[in-house]
Design an enzyme around this catalytic site. Structure first.
Site, short mmCIF file in Angstrom:
data_model
loop_
_atom_site.label_atom_id
_atom_site.label_comp_id
_atom_site.label_asym_id
_atom_site.label_seq_id
_atom_site.Cartn_x
_atom_site.Cartn_y
_atom_site.Cartn_z
N TYR A 1 -15.69 2.27 0.58
CA TYR A 1 -14.85 1.05 0.48
C TYR A 1 -15.71 -0.19 0.65
CZ TYR A 1 -11.35 -2.47 1.65
OH TYR A 1 -10.60 -3.61 1.68
N SER B 1 -13.60 -8.20 0.54
CA SER B 1 -13.21 -7.87 1.92
C SER B 1 -14.33 -8.25 2.86
CB SER B 1 -12.93 -6.37 2.04
OG SER B 1 -12.82 -5.98 3.40
#
Length: 338
Positions: A222, A209
Site C-alpha cells: 500500500y 497517502s
C-alpha cells in the site's frame, strides 16, 4: 626577555588552547545558525498554514475549478474522500462523472448530487483491479465532455497489517492493489489529460497517502503504491505546468472512512467532508499537501522525527493491530467449532 623563550611544550599548549576556543566558538555559531534555521522554517510553516487553512477559503485564494471545465471526474466516488470531492465540486456548480465498481451505489450517489446541487451527473461502473482493457470503455464514455478536474481517488489497502509473504491470497492481491492504486491513476490521467492540454487548463488531483511519505512496514505494498501516486503527480506537474495544468498530490493521514476503519472524528482525524473542504482550499496554492491543518502538523512532525522513531512507533502500532486481528480470528473459529 619577559617570560623567557617559548618552549615546544608551551607552544603546543597555546595551540591547543586556540583550537579549543576556536571549536567552542564554531560550535556556538553552528548552534545559533541551526536554531535560527529551524525557527525560520517553523515560522514559514506557520505562516503557510495560516494562508492555506485559515485565509484560503474566505479570501478565495485557491483555483476556481469551475473555470477549468464544466465536468469533474472522480474515481472511487461512492464513499469517503471520493464522495466528498464529488459533493463539494458539485456544490461549486461543476457536473460530476462518478466512476466506481458498484452500479447501484453510483446511481444512488448520482441521484443525491443531482437533487441537492442541481448539476448533471454521469456514472461509469468499472472494476479498477482489472488491467488496461477497462480504459478504452472509460475513454468512450468521457468523449465530448469538457473535463476540467480529475480526482484520482480510487484505491485499496490491506484488510489488516501483515508481513509481505503472509498476505492472504498474495498472488491475487499484488496485481489487484497495483492495478487499483497505480495503474488507475496513470491511465485515467492519460485519458483525461489530452483535453486539458488542448484547452491549456485543468487540474489533476492524486489522493495519495501519508503512508507514501516514508516506507510502511506491514503495509508495504500500500505504501509503495502511494509513493508512486505522489511521485507521478510531482513529476507531471513539472512537465505540464507550462501548459496551464495543475497537478496536486494529496497525502492524508487518518480520515474517518471505510478504508481507514476509523468511525469517530477527533482533532487529528477529520471526517471526509471536513478534510476535502480544507484540501480543495489548497488547489493551485500547494502542489504537495497533507490537506488540512492537523494533518500538516503531523506531516511536519514526521519530517523532523528520526526515521528509526517513525518505524518504531508505526511498527509497534501495526503489530498490535495485527495481533488483535489474529485474536479475533481465533475467537470466531472457536465459536464456529461450538
Amino acid at each position: 626577555m619577559l617570560g623567557g623563550p617559548l618552549t615546544p611544550e608551551s607552544k603546543m599548549a597555546g595551540l591547543r588552547s586556540f583550537i579549543s576556543q576556536f571549536n567552542s566558538q564554531a560550535l556556538a555559531i553552528i548552534g545559533a545558525l541551526t536554531v535560527g534555521y529551524i525557527s525560520l522554517k517553523l515560522l514559514l510553516s506557520v505562516l503557510r498554514g495560516i494562508k492555506l487553512y485559515v485565509l484560503s477559503r474566505p479570501l478565495g485564494l485557491a483555483t476556481n475549478l469551475k473555470k477549468l471545465g464544466a465536468w469533474a471526474v472522480i474515481t472511487g466516488a461512492t464513499d469517503g474522500i471520493g464522495k466528498a470531492y464529488a459533493q463539494q465540486l458539485a456544490e461549486k456548480g461543476i457536473n460530476i462523472v462518478l466512476i466506481s465498481r458498484t452500479l447501484e451505489k453510483l446511481q444512488n450517489v448520482a441521484q443525491e448530487i443531482e437533487t441537492q446541487y442541481k448539476v448533471k451527473t454521469k456514472v461509469i461502473a468499472v472494476d479498477f483491479t482489472k488491467g488496461v482493457e477497462i480504459y478504452e470503455e472509460i475513454e468512450k464514455e468521457l468523449k465530448g465532455l469538457e473535463i476540467g478536474t480529475l480526482v484520482n481517488n480510487v484505491g485499496m489497502s490491506y484488510s489488516y497489517p501483515e508481513y509481505f509473504l503472509e498476505i492472504p491470497n498474495v498472488e491475487k492481491f499484488i496485481p489487484d492493489i497495483i492495478n487499483c492504486n497505480t495503474l488507475a491513476c496513470t491511465m485515467m490521467t492519460k485519458v483525461v489529460l489530452p483535453g486539458m492540454v488542448e484547452r491549456r487548463k485543468g487540474a489533476v488531483i492524486n489522493i495519495s497517502s501519508a503512508s507514501g511519505m516514508l516506507p510502511g512496514p506491514l503495509t508495504t505494498l500500500y505504501a509503495a503504491t502511494k509513493v508512486y501516486m505522489d511521485f507521478f503527480a510531482r513529476a507531471l506537474q513539472i512537465e505540464y505546468a507550462s501548459k496551464g495544468i495543475i497537478v496536486q498530490s494529496v497525502l492524508p493521514f487518518f480520515v474517518t472512512t471505510k478504508l481507514s476503519r476509523i468511525r469517530h472524528t477527533s482533532l487529528f482525524t477529520p471526517n471526509p467532508t471536513q478534510y476535502v473542504r480544507s484540501a480543495l482550499g489548497t488547489v493551485g496554492l500547494e502542489q504537495r499537501t497533507n490537506g488540512c491543518l492537523s494533518h500538516s502538523i503531523q506531516g511536519y512532525i514526521n519530517e523532523l522525527a528520526p526515521e528509526w522513531l517513525y518505524y518504531l512507533v508505526q511498527g509497534t502500532m501495526f503489530r498490535n493491530v495485527r495481533a488483535l486481528h489474529y485474536k479475533k480470528m481465533q475467537r470466531e473459529a472457536k465459536k464456529k467449532e461450538q
